[in-house]
Write an enzyme that holds these catalytic residues in place. Sequence first.
Site, PDB file in Angstrom:
ATOM      1  CE  LYS A 243     -17.526  24.533  19.247  1.00  0.00           C
ATOM      2  NZ  LYS A 243     -17.922  23.136  19.150  1.00  0.00           N
TER       3      LYS A 243
ATOM      4  CE  LYS B 212     -20.787  26.280  25.664  1.00  0.00           C
ATOM      5  NZ  LYS B 212     -21.271  25.449  24.632  1.00  0.00           N
TER       6      LYS B 212
ATOM      7  CE  LYS C  89     -17.925  18.349  26.142  1.00  0.00           C
ATOM      8  NZ  LYS C  89     -18.288  17.278  25.245  1.00  0.00           N
TER       9      LYS C  89
HETATM   10  P1  TYM Z   1     -22.200  19.382  23.221  1.00  0.00           P
HETATM   11  O1  TYM Z   1     -21.458  18.088  23.228  1.00  0.00           O
HETATM   12  O2  TYM Z   1     -21.431  20.636  23.064  1.00  0.00           O
HETATM   13  O3  TYM Z   1     -23.074  19.511  24.528  1.00  0.00           O
HETATM   14  C1  TYM Z   1     -23.933  18.466  24.933  1.00  0.00           C
HETATM   15  C2  TYM Z   1     -25.169  19.024  25.585  1.00  0.00           C
HETATM   16  O4  TYM Z   1     -24.826  19.762  26.764  1.00  0.00           O
HETATM   17  C3  TYM Z   1     -25.433  21.045  26.724  1.00  0.00           C
HETATM   18  N1  TYM Z   1     -24.527  21.988  27.388  1.00  0.00           N
HETATM   19  C4  TYM Z   1     -24.887  22.744  28.436  1.00  0.00           C
HETATM   20  N2  TYM Z   1     -26.041  22.861  29.120  1.00  0.00           N
HETATM   21  C5  TYM Z   1     -26.073  23.729  30.167  1.00  0.00           C
HETATM   22  N3  TYM Z   1     -25.000  24.473  30.550  1.00  0.00           N
HETATM   23  C6  TYM Z   1     -23.824  24.396  29.893  1.00  0.00           C
HETATM   24  N4  TYM Z   1     -22.783  25.114  30.278  1.00  0.00           N
HETATM   25  C7  TYM Z   1     -23.725  23.496  28.784  1.00  0.00           C
HETATM   26  N5  TYM Z   1     -22.720  23.166  27.935  1.00  0.00           N
HETATM   27  C8  TYM Z   1     -23.242  22.248  27.086  1.00  0.00           C
HETATM   28  C9  TYM Z   1     -25.585  21.352  25.238  1.00  0.00           C
HETATM   29  O5  TYM Z   1     -26.581  22.322  25.010  1.00  0.00           O
HETATM   30  C10 TYM Z   1     -25.954  19.991  24.686  1.00  0.00           C
HETATM   31  O6  TYM Z   1     -27.341  19.748  24.835  1.00  0.00           O
HETATM   32  N6  TYM Z   1     -24.038  19.579  18.550  1.00  0.00           N
HETATM   33  C11 TYM Z   1     -24.256  19.035  19.873  1.00  0.00           C
HETATM   34  C12 TYM Z   1     -24.330  17.531  19.876  1.00  0.00           C
HETATM   35  C13 TYM Z   1     -25.347  17.003  18.922  1.00  0.00           C
HETATM   36  C14 TYM Z   1     -26.748  16.989  19.125  1.00  0.00           C
HETATM   37  C15 TYM Z   1     -27.280  16.398  17.939  1.00  0.00           C
HETATM   38  C16 TYM Z   1     -27.583  17.401  20.165  1.00  0.00           C
HETATM   39  C17 TYM Z   1     -25.067  16.448  17.718  1.00  0.00           C
HETATM   40  N7  TYM Z   1     -26.250  16.069  17.111  1.00  0.00           N
HETATM   41  C18 TYM Z   1     -28.655  16.234  17.793  1.00  0.00           C
HETATM   42  C19 TYM Z   1     -28.957  17.240  19.991  1.00  0.00           C
HETATM   43  C20 TYM Z   1     -29.479  16.659  18.820  1.00  0.00           C
HETATM   44  C21 TYM Z   1     -23.096  19.447  20.781  1.00  0.00           C
HETATM   45  O7  TYM Z   1     -22.041  19.752  20.310  1.00  0.00           O
HETATM   46  O8  TYM Z   1     -23.358  19.341  22.119  1.00  0.00           O
END
Ligand code: TYM
Length: 326
Positions: free
Chosen positions: A111, A192, A195
């Site tokens: 990023k 992957k 978004k």
């Molecule tokens: P974020 O918002 O990027 O993604 C949310 C969740 O979706 C999963 N994910 C995927 N799984 C499978 N295939 C994909 N292509 C894919 N893209 C995203 C991510 O692994 C995630 O589980 N930092 C985190 C949010 C967060 C969080 C936390 C998660 C903040 N605090 C505490 C767990 C515990 C994030 O940016 O996820």
Amino acid sequence: MKKVLTGLQPTGVITLGNYIGAIKQMVKYQDIYDSYLFVADLHSITIPQDPKELASNIKSLLALYLACGIDPKKNKIFIQSENLYHANISWLLECNTYFGELSRMTQFKDKSQKNKNFTSGLFTYPVLMAADILTYDVDYVAVGLDQKQHVELARDIAIRFNKKFGDVFKIPEPLMAQEGTKIMDLVDPTKKMSKSSTNPKGVIRLLDDVDSIRKKIMGATTDSGMEIKYDPENKPGVSNLINIYVSLSGKTIKEVEEMFKDKKYGELKKEVADLVVNEVLDIQKKYNEIINSDEINKILDDGIKYTCEIAKKKFELMKNKMGLHR
Ligand code: TYM
């Protein structure tokens, strides 16, 4: 009862990857674990956001949680920024996290390359995530593969803190489904599904109209050869479609390979599209009922009250252990 937690960022409409990697897992876990699910809005501002859009995305994500089958009676649902302890706890943890550790996070490396003028929040983001996790003494963190490194860092921080100050945190484990931990981009299946992807054709969002979803899947990049076989290295496109099929149907990879043994790529695509469209239609119908109801506010009021009480206790304990008291 064991505890599980996860959060998703409210940056635009969530993707099929987010759904399969995180939300669908939580729908399963809510019946067996004490479940915590929040909107990670403080994480989303590590990249510049339009305030109006952000507020609307927060509400929309909450409605999507419910529409996807998250049961508010079985989950503590809350907005991260409403729980003031998360950022406070994060600071105490930041002072116990090394610059070198954060520099090694692959998501930060990616990023920070894309946003040359990145904020310090983007760098310390994994510590805030550690705070989200460690505050509630959870056993498991439900995430997709891309977040595993951050959960491992949370474990390292917790172990170090406990060694230095006494038993304060439970050491959590990442919980990932067997399949679907990484759904790939439909146009470039070596990346992957994300978004922030620049090509919308590769990404399915849960609120896309279903005709365009069908088109995207029918147009997905496949591989040379004819065989429908799960082989992510040599056949990333077909393997991704199989992965989606497996995640939504509950069948095993072997069963899906057997089903499509003598069939063509086009038939696999059509069946995957049918499955996705069916599931998404149901989610969209529920979403439209929920988004304009009062249901969400009541759920958030309950969730924030409950989680603030726990977080306050953890914050006080940390402060005391660290000598931050009168
Ligand atoms: P974020 O918002 O990027 O993604 C949310 C969740 O979706 C999963 N994910 C995927 N799984 C499978 N295939 C994909 N292509 C894919 N893209 C995203 C991510 O692994 C995630 O589980 N930092 C985190 C949010 C967060 C969080 C936390 C998660 C903040 N605090 C505490 C767990 C515990 C994030 O940016 O996820």
